[in-house]
Design a protein around this motif. Structure first.
Motif, PDB file in Angstrom:
ATOM      1  N   PRO A 116       0.692  -1.370  -0.054  1.00  0.00           N
ATOM      2  CA  PRO A 116      -0.014  -0.080   0.177  1.00  0.00           C
ATOM      3  C   PRO A 116       0.805   1.298  -0.023  1.00  0.00           C
ATOM      4  CG  PRO A 116      -0.382  -1.381   2.085  1.00  0.00           C
ATOM      5  CD  PRO A 116       0.478  -2.177   1.099  1.00  0.00           C
ATOM      6  N   ALA A 125     -16.411  -3.829 -15.706  1.00  0.00           N
ATOM      7  CA  ALA A 125     -15.567  -2.629 -15.256  1.00  0.00           C
ATOM      8  C   ALA A 125     -15.367  -1.599 -16.263  1.00  0.00           C
ATOM      9  CB  ALA A 125     -14.159  -3.392 -14.969  1.00  0.00           C
ATOM     10  N   MET A 150     -13.880  10.934  -6.457  1.00  0.00           N
ATOM     11  CA  MET A 150     -14.873  11.526  -5.435  1.00  0.00           C
ATOM     12  C   MET A 150     -13.969  12.462  -4.265  1.00  0.00           C
ATOM     13  SD  MET A 150     -17.269   8.027  -4.425  1.00  0.00           S
ATOM     14  CE  MET A 150     -18.393   8.884  -3.428  1.00  0.00           C
ATOM     15  N   GLN A 151     -12.887  11.923  -3.820  1.00  0.00           N
ATOM     16  CA  GLN A 151     -12.282  12.700  -3.064  1.00  0.00           C
ATOM     17  C   GLN A 151     -11.564  13.893  -3.430  1.00  0.00           C
ATOM     18  OE1 GLN A 151      -9.800  10.156   0.195  1.00  0.00           O
ATOM     19  NE2 GLN A 151     -10.168   8.803  -1.322  1.00  0.00           N
ATOM     20  N   LEU A 161     -12.451   5.709  -8.757  1.00  0.00           N
ATOM     21  CA  LEU A 161     -13.883   6.128  -8.364  1.00  0.00           C
ATOM     22  C   LEU A 161     -13.412   7.035  -6.656  1.00  0.00           C
ATOM     23  CD1 LEU A 161     -16.859   6.771  -8.149  1.00  0.00           C
ATOM     24  CD2 LEU A 161     -17.003   4.396  -6.989  1.00  0.00           C
ATOM     25  N   SER A 162     -12.468   6.343  -5.918  1.00  0.00           N
ATOM     26  CA  SER A 162     -12.304   6.759  -4.781  1.00  0.00           C
ATOM     27  C   SER A 162     -11.556   8.415  -5.161  1.00  0.00           C
ATOM     28  CB  SER A 162     -11.374   5.972  -4.117  1.00  0.00           C
ATOM     29  OG  SER A 162     -10.494   6.535  -2.986  1.00  0.00           O
ATOM     30  N   ARG A 163     -10.477   8.206  -6.141  1.00  0.00           N
ATOM     31  CA  ARG A 163      -9.853   9.624  -6.151  1.00  0.00           C
ATOM     32  C   ARG A 163     -10.709  10.411  -6.730  1.00  0.00           C
ATOM     33  NH1 ARG A 163      -4.154   8.352  -5.780  1.00  0.00           N
ATOM     34  NH2 ARG A 163      -4.335   6.403  -4.462  1.00  0.00           N
ATOM     35  N   LEU A 202     -18.352   0.362 -16.350  1.00  0.00           N
ATOM     36  CA  LEU A 202     -18.246   1.420 -15.170  1.00  0.00           C
ATOM     37  C   LEU A 202     -17.452   2.550 -15.137  1.00  0.00           C
ATOM     38  CD1 LEU A 202     -20.126   0.935 -12.558  1.00  0.00           C
ATOM     39  CD2 LEU A 202     -18.185  -0.191 -11.478  1.00  0.00           C
ATOM     40  N   ALA A 245     -18.368  -5.800 -11.209  1.00  0.00           N
ATOM     41  CA  ALA A 245     -17.630  -4.882 -11.217  1.00  0.00           C
ATOM     42  C   ALA A 245     -17.772  -3.877 -10.146  1.00  0.00           C
ATOM     43  CB  ALA A 245     -18.134  -3.765 -12.422  1.00  0.00           C
ATOM     44  N   GLY A 247     -12.088  -4.559 -11.276  1.00  0.00           N
ATOM     45  CA  GLY A 247     -13.005  -4.009 -10.134  1.00  0.00           C
ATOM     46  C   GLY A 247     -12.396  -3.115  -9.509  1.00  0.00           C
ATOM     47  N   PRO A 248     -11.375  -3.487  -8.548  1.00  0.00           N
ATOM     48  CA  PRO A 248     -11.024  -2.867  -7.581  1.00  0.00           C
ATOM     49  C   PRO A 248     -10.148  -1.384  -8.136  1.00  0.00           C
ATOM     50  CG  PRO A 248     -10.380  -5.214  -7.228  1.00  0.00           C
ATOM     51  CD  PRO A 248     -11.085  -5.095  -8.433  1.00  0.00           C
ATOM     52  N   GLY A 297     -11.665  -1.770  -4.042  1.00  0.00           N
ATOM     53  CA  GLY A 297     -10.622  -0.945  -4.354  1.00  0.00           C
ATOM     54  C   GLY A 297     -10.910   0.600  -3.977  1.00  0.00           C
ATOM     55  N   ALA A 298     -12.179   0.930  -3.851  1.00  0.00           N
ATOM     56  CA  ALA A 298     -12.172   2.339  -3.125  1.00  0.00           C
ATOM     57  C   ALA A 298     -12.261   2.242  -1.528  1.00  0.00           C
ATOM     58  CB  ALA A 298     -13.663   2.740  -3.573  1.00  0.00           C
ATOM     59  N   GLY A 302     -16.128  -5.339  -7.117  1.00  0.00           N
ATOM     60  CA  GLY A 302     -14.576  -5.121  -7.326  1.00  0.00           C
ATOM     61  C   GLY A 302     -14.315  -3.906  -6.963  1.00  0.00           C
ATOM     62  N   ALA A 303     -15.208  -2.813  -7.414  1.00  0.00           N
ATOM     63  CA  ALA A 303     -14.816  -1.577  -7.009  1.00  0.00           C
ATOM     64  C   ALA A 303     -14.898  -1.178  -5.724  1.00  0.00           C
ATOM     65  CB  ALA A 303     -15.875  -0.500  -8.003  1.00  0.00           C
ATOM     66  N   VAL A 348     -11.079   0.066 -10.811  1.00  0.00           N
ATOM     67  CA  VAL A 348     -12.104   1.034 -11.075  1.00  0.00           C
ATOM     68  C   VAL A 348     -12.338   1.778  -9.878  1.00  0.00           C
ATOM     69  CG1 VAL A 348     -14.558   1.397 -11.876  1.00  0.00           C
ATOM     70  CG2 VAL A 348     -12.917  -0.068 -13.273  1.00  0.00           C
ATOM     71  N   GLY A 349     -12.595   1.057  -8.610  1.00  0.00           N
ATOM     72  CA  GLY A 349     -12.920   1.459  -7.522  1.00  0.00           C
ATOM     73  C   GLY A 349     -11.958   2.441  -6.909  1.00  0.00           C
ATOM     74  N   ALA A 350     -10.887   2.155  -7.106  1.00  0.00           N
ATOM     75  CA  ALA A 350      -9.604   3.148  -6.687  1.00  0.00           C
ATOM     76  C   ALA A 350      -9.835   4.427  -7.361  1.00  0.00           C
ATOM     77  CB  ALA A 350      -8.410   2.467  -6.857  1.00  0.00           C
ATOM     78  N   LYS A 406      -8.827  13.872  -5.177  1.00  0.00           N
ATOM     79  CA  LYS A 406      -7.464  13.502  -4.963  1.00  0.00           C
ATOM     80  C   LYS A 406      -6.856  13.474  -6.085  1.00  0.00           C
ATOM     81  CE  LYS A 406      -6.220  10.348  -1.879  1.00  0.00           C
ATOM     82  NZ  LYS A 406      -6.237   9.415  -0.963  1.00  0.00           N
TER      83      LYS A 406
END
Lengths: 328, 350
Positions: free
Chosen positions: A115, A165, A141-142, A137-139, A168, B72, A130-131, B79-80, B75-76, A133-135, A144
């Motif tokens: 990390p 993915a 939204m924040q 999304l996190s950036r 999305l 998706a 997916g993970p 990651g988030a 998984g997202a 894409v989620g990271a 960042k």
């Protein structure tokens, strides 16, 4: 976009380190596994997926990334981890299953998590999508800084996770890039046997995002295309897809007899090894001399040797340490 | 129930759906990293009402409708959550787990371990369970045992609105994945029919109920009835019926399956000597066997009779009302189980 002198040398360094790491692992892996091959034996047990030949995919992309950017990689992760700046000593110790490894030996070579440089893996095909894409999304939204890059193999494009993915990432316009490392083989099944289109960059159109194909494992071309895609993502331009024709110079895993390879393929691929090609470029473009190259390579190898020695000299975890860290 | 017994004069009765939404809203107000993602959780407020009103307060960025792409978005979520966010993500029906189980089980549940504790995965996966309204075999399962069996996920099953709120608060604040399983028949959605006992007083201020603490929701001395979710209400109804016969049943609501409060169950059975486990999930290899094994492993001599289970038979869930109702646990089956138990030979541990 062409690499600067510093970027060229950085890419060369990471390529040499990665290759020498894999060559070192290859030797150590076979310790204790001769004359009878048993995957469970030796200082590095378990499956081993080496990345020899795929180094351009790692360095051409990661040259544009910062430690704060996110990368998810595959079951064949070492070259990308090296380029992303994962702590080499702790990573090698993890590959050995030592207490000093990134996760204290709980993960192993398919589960490299660091990390501190936002690097993660999944050993399941396509499931890093997916993970990442989620990271991304996190950036977003924040608010960042940061982009997320998911590496997958060409065999993963026929997984549902890939398509879900991409949709999305596109519908949310996220700072996401997927890198398809097309090494032409899904274990033993050739790309043409498994995939309806010869060039997966066309699949990007289905999600309204730019798609690129880079041919011939060309480090500079990867650098150029990835640079464009990453810059666009950083500027809010949304996701991209890049497929890279690369080469798997080793088997799918160590112990793979590779009976499925057509005769002569491996020799042809080795003749186009990207590392000598990179060295030749540095000599032609940046005046790298034979003597300087030998010095550089020795210094890069010393880094790997030191990491390997650290791993070898580290203690095995006690059995009962397995019970820790099930929950955060 | 304890929560109801504590209800003050200014009673504020909420459904589980509203209690869940209230907890989520309170956590979102104090922690900007919390957001909600799932299918139809925005304008619709969730098919089962547990995100109702949230989009009006927090907007569509933080109350985020997803495409129908569970692979998706699960998984997202991983990651988030690994990148500093806290997620509440809805899997509309637990039955849909099959299309996203890799993200749940191979990543969400394992990344903490794979990283040696260096990665946190604060995801609350809230999902609806249970049948009884003829929704067929892909929209009616409980699957408690499926999730509780696999390491790396905490598993929460509220039976009433008070617990639903406090357990949701704890779930959101937890750094590990939590599978929050709410029963459709307790949710307070008119169109589903609702168990009235689930709608109870809920304090307005935020509060957290710790995991791994079962609630003794009815005290008794003659038999211990153990369950979660809907089974708790069936156990309470059975206890009423048994009381009419002079039998005092103790009813335990486990509230969380992971971690499991084995001590409270054991202490109760040590007192009553008799155990009935109710589980709307499939009978074999699940919750009912686990609870009985807990007693057998620790001290089988506390048992005065063979334990009984009232669980879903090992069949896919049938559609026709007559067949589904035949298969579901209910209070009469629990009373029968107690009578069976009395008929079993009382034996002495040597």
């Amino acid at each position: 976009m062409t690499p600067t002198r510093d970027q060229k040398f950085w890419m060369y360094e990471k390529m040499v380190i990665s290759r020498y790491l894999e060559e070192s692992i290859e030797k150590i892996y076979l310790e204790g596994k001769k004359p009878i091959f048993n995957m469970a034996n030796g200082p590095i047990p378990g499956e081993m997926h080496l990345s020899n030949g795929q180094e351009p995919c790692a360095v051409g992309v990661c040259a544009h990334l910062k430690p704060s950017d996110v990368v998810t990689s595959t079951h064949r992760p070492h070259h990308v981890a090296v380029a992303k700046g994962v702590d080499l000593k702790k990573m090698v110790a993890e590959i050995f299953g030592k207490r000093t490894g990134l996760s204290g030996g709980r993960g192993g070579h398919m589960h490299i998590f660091d990390p501190s440089v936002n690097f993660a893996c999944s050993g399941i095909i396509g499931q890093g999508m997916g993970p990442a894409v989620g990271a991304a999304l996190s950036r977003k939204m924040q608010g960042k800084d940061g982009v997320a890059v998911a590496y997958i193999g060409e065999g993963a494009v026929n997984q549902g996770a890939f398509h879900e993915a991409l949709n999305l990432a596109a519908v949310w316009k996220l700072p996401f890039i997927t890198i398809i490392e097309d090494n032409a083989w899904g274990i033993s099944v050739a790309k043409a046997q498994s995939t309806a289109v010869p060039d997966n960059s066309v699949r990007a159109q289905a999600y309204g995002m730019p798609g690129y194909q880079v041919r011939n494992n060309d480090t500079y071309e990867i650098f150029r295309v990835a640079g464009e895609a990453i810059e666009r993502a950083r500027n809010g331009g949304g996701p991209s897809l890049i497929e890279i024709e690369t080469s798997r110079l080793a088997g799918h895993f160590m112990g793979d007899a590779e009976g499925y390879r057509p005769k002569g393929e491996l020799q042809a691929l080795r003749a186009r090894d990207p590392i000598p090609a990179m060295r030749a470029r540095l000599m032609a473009e940046e005046g790298l001399s034979e003597a300087d190259d030998a010095m550089l390579v020795a210094s890069y190898r010393a880094i790997v040797d030191e990491a390997v020695a650290f791993a070898r000299n580290s203690e095995d975890p006690a059995g009962e340490e397995a019970l820790q860290h099930v929950f955060a | 129930m304890t929560a109801q017994a504590a209800a003050p004069a200014n009673e504020r009765r909420l459904t589980i759906a509203r209690a869940m939404a209230e907890s989520i809203a309170q956590e979102m107000r104090t922690d900007p990293s919390v957001f909600v993602m799932g299918e139809d959780i925005g304008q619709l407020g969730g098919v089962f009402g547990n995100t109702r009103g949230l989009i009006e307060e927090f907007g569509s960025e933080r109350i985020r409708d997803t495409p129908i792409s569970e692979t998706a978005f699960m998984g997202a979520a991983v990651g988030a959550a690994s990148d500093g966010m806290r997620l509440v993500v809805e899997l509309m029906f637990v039955d849909f787990f099959g299309v996203c189980f890799d993200a749940i089980y191979n990543s969400m549940a394992k990344n903490v371990y794979f990283s040696g504790g260096n990665v946190k995965v604060p995801v609350v996966l809230m999902t609806s369970t249970g049948g009884g309204y003829s929704d067929g075999g892909q929209h009616s399962q409980c699957l408690y045992g499926t999730f509780a069996h696999l390491p790396g996920m905490k598993v929460v099953v509220p039976s009433n609105a008070y617990d639903a709120k406090g357990l949701m608060t704890s779930s959101i604040r937890d750094d590990s994945p939590v599978i929050y399983m709410f029963h459709k028949g307790l949710q307070g959605m008119g169109w589903l029919g609702t168990e009235p006992g689930a709608t109870v007083h809920v304090p307005e201020e935020a509060y957290a109920i710790p995991f791994g603490k079962a609630a003794v929701v009815r005290k008794g001395t003659d038999v211990t009835i153990v369950s979660v979710g809907m089974g708790v209400h069936q156990g309470l109804k059975a206890a009423e019926k048994l009381a009419a016969e002079g039998v005092q049943a103790e009813v335990i609501d486990l509230r969380t399956l992971v971690p499991l409060d084995r001590d409270t169950v054991f202490d109760s059975v040590a007192k009553t000597g008799r155990l009935i486990v109710i589980d709307e999930d499939y009978k074999s290899y699940g919750l009912s066997g686990e609870i009985i094994a807990t007693i057998a492993e620790r001290d089988i001599s506390v048992l005065k009779a063979s334990p009984q289970r009232v669980a879903y038979p090992d069949i896919p869930i049938p559609f026709a009302r007559s067949m589904e109702q035949y298969a579901l646990p209910n209070a009469d089956k629990i009373v029968s189980a107690f009578r069976n138990m009395k008929r079993t030979r009382t034996w002495r541990w040597l």
